[in-house]
Design an enzyme around this catalytic site. Structure first.
Site, PDB file in Angstrom:
ATOM      1  CB  THR A 141      35.433  75.872  30.765  1.00 15.72           C
ATOM      2  OG1 THR A 141      35.736  77.225  31.105  1.00 15.72           O
ATOM      3  CG2 THR A 141      34.631  75.270  31.915  1.00 15.72           C
ATOM      4  CG  ASP A 142      39.359  79.503  31.709  1.00 12.31           C
ATOM      5  OD1 ASP A 142      38.116  79.452  31.715  1.00 12.31           O
ATOM      6  OD2 ASP A 142      39.977  80.555  31.440  1.00 12.31           O
TER       7      ASP A 142
HETATM    8  P1  NAD Z   1      27.189  78.476  23.012  1.00 13.43           P
HETATM    9  O1  NAD Z   1      26.301  78.767  24.163  1.00 13.43           O
HETATM   10  O2  NAD Z   1      27.427  79.517  21.979  1.00 13.43           O
HETATM   11  O3  NAD Z   1      26.661  77.181  22.241  1.00 13.43           O
HETATM   12  C1  NAD Z   1      26.200  76.037  22.896  1.00 13.43           C
HETATM   13  C2  NAD Z   1      25.460  75.192  21.885  1.00 13.43           C
HETATM   14  O4  NAD Z   1      25.034  73.973  22.536  1.00 13.43           O
HETATM   15  C3  NAD Z   1      24.196  75.849  21.319  1.00 13.43           C
HETATM   16  O5  NAD Z   1      24.141  75.690  19.923  1.00 13.43           O
HETATM   17  C4  NAD Z   1      23.058  75.095  22.002  1.00 13.43           C
HETATM   18  O6  NAD Z   1      21.871  75.034  21.225  1.00 13.43           O
HETATM   19  C5  NAD Z   1      23.668  73.713  22.183  1.00 13.43           C
HETATM   20  N1  NAD Z   1      23.059  72.953  23.281  1.00 13.43           N
HETATM   21  C6  NAD Z   1      22.794  73.384  24.543  1.00 13.43           C
HETATM   22  N2  NAD Z   1      22.208  72.385  25.239  1.00 13.43           N
HETATM   23  C7  NAD Z   1      22.134  71.304  24.430  1.00 13.43           C
HETATM   24  C8  NAD Z   1      21.662  69.980  24.586  1.00 13.43           C
HETATM   25  N3  NAD Z   1      21.129  69.565  25.756  1.00 13.43           N
HETATM   26  N4  NAD Z   1      21.740  69.115  23.538  1.00 13.43           N
HETATM   27  C9  NAD Z   1      22.270  69.541  22.348  1.00 13.43           C
HETATM   28  N5  NAD Z   1      22.717  70.781  22.138  1.00 13.43           N
HETATM   29  C10 NAD Z   1      22.669  71.662  23.159  1.00 13.43           C
HETATM   30  O7  NAD Z   1      28.565  77.980  23.660  1.00 13.43           O
HETATM   31  P2  NAD Z   1      30.071  78.168  23.205  1.00 13.43           P
HETATM   32  O8  NAD Z   1      30.583  79.428  23.764  1.00 13.43           O
HETATM   33  O9  NAD Z   1      30.189  77.878  21.766  1.00 13.43           O
HETATM   34  O10 NAD Z   1      30.756  76.990  24.050  1.00 13.43           O
HETATM   35  C11 NAD Z   1      30.923  75.699  23.494  1.00 13.43           C
HETATM   36  C12 NAD Z   1      31.630  74.821  24.502  1.00 13.43           C
HETATM   37  O11 NAD Z   1      32.901  75.377  24.832  1.00 13.43           O
HETATM   38  C13 NAD Z   1      30.894  74.657  25.824  1.00 13.43           C
HETATM   39  O12 NAD Z   1      31.038  73.330  26.251  1.00 13.43           O
HETATM   40  C14 NAD Z   1      31.621  75.599  26.769  1.00 13.43           C
HETATM   41  O13 NAD Z   1      31.515  75.174  28.103  1.00 13.43           O
HETATM   42  C15 NAD Z   1      33.029  75.509  26.250  1.00 13.43           C
HETATM   43  N6  NAD Z   1      33.882  76.671  26.493  1.00 13.43           N
HETATM   44  C16 NAD Z   1      33.467  77.914  26.092  1.00 13.43           C
HETATM   45  C17 NAD Z   1      34.314  79.014  26.275  1.00 13.43           C
HETATM   46  C18 NAD Z   1      33.904  80.399  25.834  1.00 13.43           C
HETATM   47  O14 NAD Z   1      34.605  81.353  26.149  1.00 13.43           O
HETATM   48  N7  NAD Z   1      32.804  80.564  25.101  1.00 13.43           N
HETATM   49  C19 NAD Z   1      35.558  78.824  26.878  1.00 13.43           C
HETATM   50  C20 NAD Z   1      35.940  77.540  27.280  1.00 13.43           C
HETATM   51  C21 NAD Z   1      35.099  76.477  27.067  1.00 13.43           C
HETATM   52  O1  TDX Z   2      27.800  92.332  31.373  1.00 12.39           O
HETATM   53  C1  TDX Z   2      28.890  91.838  31.720  1.00 12.39           C
HETATM   54  N1  TDX Z   2      29.760  92.620  32.430  1.00 12.39           N
HETATM   55  C2  TDX Z   2      30.965  92.173  32.874  1.00 12.39           C
HETATM   56  O2  TDX Z   2      31.719  92.924  33.504  1.00 12.39           O
HETATM   57  C3  TDX Z   2      29.270  90.479  31.415  1.00 12.39           C
HETATM   58  C4  TDX Z   2      28.353  89.577  30.639  1.00 12.39           C
HETATM   59  C5  TDX Z   2      30.491  90.046  31.864  1.00 12.39           C
HETATM   60  N2  TDX Z   2      31.306  90.851  32.595  1.00 12.39           N
HETATM   61  C6  TDX Z   2      32.591  90.314  33.075  1.00 12.39           C
HETATM   62  C7  TDX Z   2      32.474  89.001  33.824  1.00 12.39           C
HETATM   63  C8  TDX Z   2      33.781  88.315  33.508  1.00 12.39           C
HETATM   64  O3  TDX Z   2      34.771  88.746  34.415  1.00 12.39           O
HETATM   65  O4  TDX Z   2      33.376  90.004  31.925  1.00 12.39           O
HETATM   66  C9  TDX Z   2      34.115  88.797  32.111  1.00 12.39           C
HETATM   67  C10 TDX Z   2      33.726  87.816  31.008  1.00 12.39           C
HETATM   68  O5  TDX Z   2      32.384  87.444  31.242  1.00 12.39           O
HETATM   69  P1  TDX Z   2      31.627  86.340  30.341  1.00 12.39           P
HETATM   70  O6  TDX Z   2      31.688  86.732  28.910  1.00 12.39           O
HETATM   71  O7  TDX Z   2      30.305  86.094  30.955  1.00 12.39           O
HETATM   72  O8  TDX Z   2      32.599  85.090  30.493  1.00 12.39           O
HETATM   73  P2  TDX Z   2      33.107  84.273  31.768  1.00 12.39           P
HETATM   74  O9  TDX Z   2      32.195  84.370  32.904  1.00 12.39           O
HETATM   75  O10 TDX Z   2      34.548  84.657  31.994  1.00 12.39           O
HETATM   76  O11 TDX Z   2      33.022  82.771  31.178  1.00 12.39           O
HETATM   77  C11 TDX Z   2      33.468  82.511  29.843  1.00 12.39           C
HETATM   78  O12 TDX Z   2      34.700  81.856  29.814  1.00 12.39           O
HETATM   79  C12 TDX Z   2      34.724  80.503  30.174  1.00 12.39           C
HETATM   80  C13 TDX Z   2      32.425  81.724  29.042  1.00 12.39           C
HETATM   81  O13 TDX Z   2      31.189  82.370  29.106  1.00 12.39           O
HETATM   82  C14 TDX Z   2      32.331  80.322  29.519  1.00 12.39           C
HETATM   83  O14 TDX Z   2      31.424  79.582  28.713  1.00 12.39           O
HETATM   84  C15 TDX Z   2      33.679  79.701  29.441  1.00 12.39           C
HETATM   85  O15 TDX Z   2      33.655  78.397  29.947  1.00 12.39           O
END
Ligand code: NAD
Ligand code: TDX
Length: 341
Positions: free
Chosen positions: A127-128
């Site tokens: 992740t970033d």
């Molecule tokens: P999410 O929380 O929606 O999904 C995570 C999934 O992993 C779920 O289905 C959960 O059941 C499964 N999981 C958790 N622990 C586990 C374990 N021990 N064994 C097997 N399965 C398990 O997450 P997401 O937003 O889809 O993120 C997916 C990946 O991308 C993560 O690695 C996250 O760090 C990375 N990522 C997310 C973002 C973002 O903005 N969402 C950005 C950059 C990177």
């Molecule tokens: O209730 C809120 N109010 C608020 O102001 C929440 C949940 C978030 N925020 C702010 C915090 C951050 O500056 O919004 C921004 C985005 O928050 P999140 O959705 O929690 O994301 P962030 O913390 O930026 O992290 C996300 O990007 C990188 C993902 O959740 C991570 O899984 C990913 O790795």
């Protein structure tokens, strides 16, 4: 190609699974089905006779070495894409233990099994956030890591462990560091779906601090396309930043959501800030773009479609919001609303 997609019942993993089966790849998903995992996210794959035959699901933990090795030995896996993680920063601040288990130990178990079963490609989804706050400019892949919350610190551990398996054992790994994803099926604890669904319910939008933190947004479909691209065009042992080129202040994103839903700005409530909140994330994606890939979805268009999806799929998020989420929301926000700035 047979791909093991860990965390494939979550937000990004389920989109990636859909993309790969629709292209004819065989997909095996291993997912623990934590609060964030949801089989409904995979329903269109399992209910379609064409894609369901290319798909298999295992409920289980990536930390379970026996199970992971069993899957690799019987399913003929050649590629692993590791999405499985605990992913919410605020939850990691409440309690970090599961983050250390899954985001570090789980990566170790997958890497060890990959060595043993001679996996041909291992993509570690990092992740970033591992870079920490971008005070100026944008981070390059060679910049130092400076994670500042338990989630990003544990992801940095998994990221560097994956790299170590390339440097030490020549395991063919690629590490990706994407910016903030948005799109359908995102669990409503995250900023975009939380603000959309709260606005749809005429509830307050809890904006942390002054709302002038900024994030770079990438649509989940663009993110999945870039991972697919890197599976064939990426170089082993390398890290790739994946950004959307859509840097926005949180307050501006909140306002776009409210305008689109025709809801008043008074729904925004500035609340107590997140502890250790990273002020700004920004990625330099020249390395990925030099290979010939770039994101296609403009933020305003992607956000509009995402809002429409949440408006049309209320049963999906209402069921989530009435379950485990309600307790979490209370714990995370009740005191924040009462000491609003
Ligand atoms: P999410 O929380 O929606 O999904 C995570 C999934 O992993 C779920 O289905 C959960 O059941 C499964 N999981 C958790 N622990 C586990 C374990 N021990 N064994 C097997 N399965 C398990 O997450 P997401 O937003 O889809 O993120 C997916 C990946 O991308 C993560 O690695 C996250 O760090 C990375 N990522 C997310 C973002 C973002 O903005 N969402 C950005 C950059 C990177
Ligand atoms: O209730 C809120 N109010 C608020 O102001 C929440 C949940 C978030 N925020 C702010 C915090 C951050 O500056 O919004 C921004 C985005 O928050 P999140 O959705 O929690 O994301 P962030 O913390 O930026 O992290 C996300 O990007 C990188 C993902 O959740 C991570 O899984 C990913 O790795």
């Amino acid at each position: 190609m047979t791909i093991l997609i860990t965390g494939g019942a979550g937000f990004i993993g389920s989109h990636f699974a859909r993309r790969m089966v629709s292209q004819g790849s065989r997909v095996v998903v291993l997912d623990k089905l934590t609060y964030a995992g949801n089989l409904e996210n995979l329903k269109d794959i399992t209910e379609d006779s064409k894609t369901s035959q290319l798909f298999k699901f295992y409920k289980g933990d990536i930390c379970n070495q026996e199970l992971v090795e069993h899957i690799l030995s019987v399913e003929g896996i050649d590629t692993i894409v590791n999405f499985a993680a605990e992913t919410h920063v605020d939850r990691s601040i409440q309690s970090a233990s599961t983050f250390i288990d899954t985001d570090m130990k789980g990566v170790f178990v997958l890497l060890e099994a990959s060595r043993r079963y001679k996996i041909k490609k291992f993509i570690q989804i990092s992740t970033d956030e591992v870079y920490g706050t971008a005070h100026r400019g944008a981070f390059k892949e060679t910049d130092a890591l400076n994670p500042s919350n338990p989630y990003s610190a544990s992801k940095a551990g998994g990221d560097r462990l994956a790299y170590a398996y390339w440097a030490t054992y020549k395991l063919p790994i690629i590490i990706t560091r994407a910016s903030n994803n948005y799109g359908p099926y995102q669990y409503p604890e995250k900023f975009v779906p939380l603000f959309i669904t709260n606005a749809l319910e005429d509830k307050k939008l809890p904006l942390y601090g002054d709302g002038k933190q900024s994030r770079d947004w990438i649509h989940v479909e663009d993110h999945c396309a870039s991972i697919d691209f890197l599976m064939t065009h990426g170089k082993d042992g390398e890290v790739y930043n994946i950004g959307g080129g859509n840097e926005r202040y949180n307050i501006d994103t909140a306002c776009i959501i409210l305008d689109e839903l025709k809801k008043p700005k008074s729904l925004i409530e500035h609340v107590k800030d997140r502890e250790g909140h990273d002020r700004r994330y920004a990625l330099d994606c020249a390395k990925l773009m030099s290979l010939g890939w770039e994101p296609k979805i403009k933020f305003e268009n992607g956000l509009k479609d995402t809002i429409e999806w949440y408006r049309s799929n209320q049963s999906w998020w209402k069921r989530i919001k009435s379950g485990e989420f309600a307790e979490y929301y209370d714990k995370q926000y009740k005191h924040r609303f009462s000491c609003a700035e």
